[in-house]
Design a protein around this motif. Structure first.
Motif, PDB file in Angstrom:
ATOM      1  N   SER A 192       0.873   4.538  -9.280  1.00  0.00           N
ATOM      2  CA  SER A 192       0.012   2.843  -9.521  1.00  0.00           C
ATOM      3  C   SER A 192      -0.978   2.527 -10.869  1.00  0.00           C
ATOM      4  O   SER A 192      -0.666   1.028 -11.361  1.00  0.00           O
ATOM      5  CB  SER A 192       0.001   2.297  -8.132  1.00  0.00           C
ATOM      6  N   ASP A 322      -9.776  -6.578  -8.464  1.00  0.00           N
ATOM      7  CA  ASP A 322      -9.626  -5.161  -7.322  1.00  0.00           C
ATOM      8  C   ASP A 322      -8.521  -3.984  -7.833  1.00  0.00           C
ATOM      9  O   ASP A 322      -8.149  -2.818  -6.753  1.00  0.00           O
ATOM     10  CB  ASP A 322      -9.396  -5.862  -5.612  1.00  0.00           C
ATOM     11  N   ALA A 323      -7.606  -4.470  -7.878  1.00  0.00           N
ATOM     12  CA  ALA A 323      -6.324  -4.148  -8.403  1.00  0.00           C
ATOM     13  C   ALA A 323      -6.706  -2.334  -9.212  1.00  0.00           C
ATOM     14  O   ALA A 323      -6.163  -1.177  -9.097  1.00  0.00           O
ATOM     15  CB  ALA A 323      -5.470  -5.018  -8.417  1.00  0.00           C
ATOM     16  N   ARG A 325      -9.728  -1.099  -8.983  1.00  0.00           N
ATOM     17  CA  ARG A 325     -10.016   0.071  -8.484  1.00  0.00           C
ATOM     18  C   ARG A 325      -9.008   0.993  -7.148  1.00  0.00           C
ATOM     19  O   ARG A 325      -9.355   2.178  -7.348  1.00  0.00           O
ATOM     20  CB  ARG A 325     -11.559  -0.949  -7.912  1.00  0.00           C
ATOM     21  N   ARG A 326      -8.126   0.176  -7.031  1.00  0.00           N
ATOM     22  CA  ARG A 326      -7.253   0.661  -5.827  1.00  0.00           C
ATOM     23  C   ARG A 326      -6.612   1.383  -6.416  1.00  0.00           C
ATOM     24  O   ARG A 326      -6.082   2.399  -5.896  1.00  0.00           O
ATOM     25  CB  ARG A 326      -6.884  -0.428  -5.661  1.00  0.00           C
ATOM     26  N   THR A 327      -6.189   1.346  -7.621  1.00  0.00           N
ATOM     27  CA  THR A 327      -5.435   1.845  -8.576  1.00  0.00           C
ATOM     28  C   THR A 327      -5.531   3.288  -9.430  1.00  0.00           C
ATOM     29  O   THR A 327      -5.089   4.385 -10.321  1.00  0.00           O
ATOM     30  CB  THR A 327      -3.993   1.351  -9.290  1.00  0.00           C
ATOM     31  N   HIS A 328      -6.707   2.922  -9.422  1.00  0.00           N
ATOM     32  CA  HIS A 328      -7.964   3.545 -10.355  1.00  0.00           C
ATOM     33  C   HIS A 328      -7.740   3.788 -11.699  1.00  0.00           C
ATOM     34  O   HIS A 328      -7.137   4.930 -12.682  1.00  0.00           O
ATOM     35  CB  HIS A 328      -7.397   5.464  -9.664  1.00  0.00           C
TER      36      HIS A 328
END
Length: 448
Positions: A192, A322-323, A325-328
């Motif tokens: 992602s 947030d996206a 951080r969440r997807t690295h």
């Protein structure tokens, strides 16, 4: 001080070396201290002695397209690397000297490309509240007390990025150790994150030429730069972040969106496309605290400039961060930078500078720092802008304040207003860090 670092030139380093053929890409930090100007010999001895143990500050420019930096063969010269300009009569002279140093040539090819300047106000200088140099800015300073001085570390951007320069500044100047900016251990890249990075790159290509409905950001650069900054108490930003369940950096970015909206005149940005900016994200790991080179990647973030309220802008910023951080995404880009050929770094720089007119970074320096007994009152990362990049905004946390600093090309209309407008949007106390260039109207990201 024994520290390790690689002598290899990376693709982003190579891009800055290529840029240096027609513009000197300078980064670094300015740090403001309360109290009298330090004794010159003691300060110079500290800087040169400590710099000898920092890998990035002991490298010479590579020859031609060589893949490695050259190590210095002679001792660091304090006359070359530690410079002095004291007796400045007022805040206006301090600001003018700061502006001049943004583009003054760095030490030549026989010396590592960095230097330190001490800028000091005269003992009889006028006391202007909010100068940002020991006059009512940050913890420990009282209005109208202290002479005050500014220390400016300048380094070639091919040698160090902003986080690297921050760690170098703390190592060079501090009486006591300070943790400095966060260091990011490598994590596993995700599918992602790769998709998000690819979509980001595609948007950059489509935006080549800059935002067409922001004519103010499509002016031809003048090639002359200035710096202006405004401070807000960090406690105020944390209060806003806690209320929204997000980060201080998200609040700073949302405030920048509001400042750009108001820059057009009380909401004139409504109806235009929202504005993409390039946000720097550090990939510098724990073993690379003092390592040379650029351990940084960029992420395209769309500022919600049409949002009418700070909470709305903050929600839009948070969805994007947030996206990331969440997807690295940071780890995906870290891997890509290690894999791409050097020429790709130069091409990427050409695309970015023609697609995004403003860059943004966020750096934490130190909660408290003393330099030969003088307390730090505020700091700002600098990056001398070039080509199509008309402005670089840095959010720097230090000494209990967050400073919104802007290095701008003088062709950018009403550029000096922007930090003051940001200050008003996030609701901080008015604190002027560049009184020679006040805003024309009243003023009331975990990246790098």
């Amino acid at each position: 001080m024994k520290v390790a670092g690689s002598d290899a030139v990376g693709p982003i380093d190579r891009a800055f070396l290529a840029l240096a053929r027609y513009h000197q890409p300078t980064t670094g930090f300015l740090l403001d201290f309360a109290g009298p100007v330090p004794e010159r010999a003691a300060f110079a001895a500290r800087v040169v002695r400590r710099a000898a143990g920092l890998p990035a500050l002991n490298l010479l420019r590579p020859a031609g397209r060589a893949r490695s930096w050259r190590r210095r063969r002679t001792e660091l010269d304090p006359e070359v690397h530690v410079r002095w300009r004291v007796g400045l009569r007022n805040a206006a002279e301090l600001a003018a000297m700061t502006d001049e140093l943004l583009s003054r040539p760095l030490p030549g090819a026989a010396h590592p490309p960095w230097d330190v300047w001490v800028l000091g106000l005269d003992a009889g200088a006028e006391a202007v509240a909010g100068v940002g140099v020991g006059v009512g800015v940050g913890a420990g300073a009282e209005a109208g007390v202290g002479v005050g001085f500014r220390v400016l570390l300048r380094v070639h951007h091919a040698v160090q990025d902003g986080v690297g320069a921050a760690h170098s500044a703390l190592a060079l100047f501090g009486d006591e150790p300070a943790a400095g900016p966060h260091l990011y251990p490598a994590g596993p890249p995700t599918a992602s994150g790769a998709l998000l990075a690819a979509a980001d790159a595609a948007r950059q290509l489509r935006a080549y030429g800059g935002p067409r409905d922001w004519p103010e950001l499509r002016v031809s650069p003048a090639g002359r730069t200035g710096w202006v900054g405004r401070d807000v108490p960090l406690a105020r930003l944390r209060e806003l972040a806690d209320a929204a369940g997000t980060s201080v950096n998200d609040v700073a970015l949302a405030g920048l969106a509001g400042a750009l909206r108001d820059w057009h005149g009380g909401g004139a940005a409504t109806g235009r496309s929202e504005l993409p900016v390039l946000v720097a994200m550090s990939t510098r790991g724990p073993a690379e605290r003092y390592a040379p080179g650029n351990h940084v990647v960029g992420h395209r973030l769309v500022l919600p400039t049409a949002a009418g309220r700070l909470p709305d802008a903050l929600a839009a910023v948070r969805r994007q961060t947030d996206a990331v951080r969440r997807t690295h995404t940071r780890d995906v880009r870290r891997l890509l930078v290690r894999m791409v050929p050097h020429r790709a770094g130069e091409l990427a720089m050409a695309v970015v500078k023609n697609a995004v007119p403003i860059g943004v970074s966020s750096v934490t320096v130190a909660d408290a720092l003393h330099c030969l007994g003088a307390p730090l009152t505020g700091a700002s990362m600098i990056y001398d802008v070039h080509d199509g990049l008309l402005g670089y905004v840095s959010f720097t946390r230090a000494a209990g304040v967050l400073r919104c600093g802007l290095v701008y090309d003088t062709a950018l209309p009403r550029a000096t207003e922007l930090p003051g407008l940001w200050q008003r949007v996030v609701g901080g106390d008015v604190t002027d860090s560049a009184p020679s260039a006040p805003p024309a109207r009243p003023t009331a990201a975990d990246a790098e």
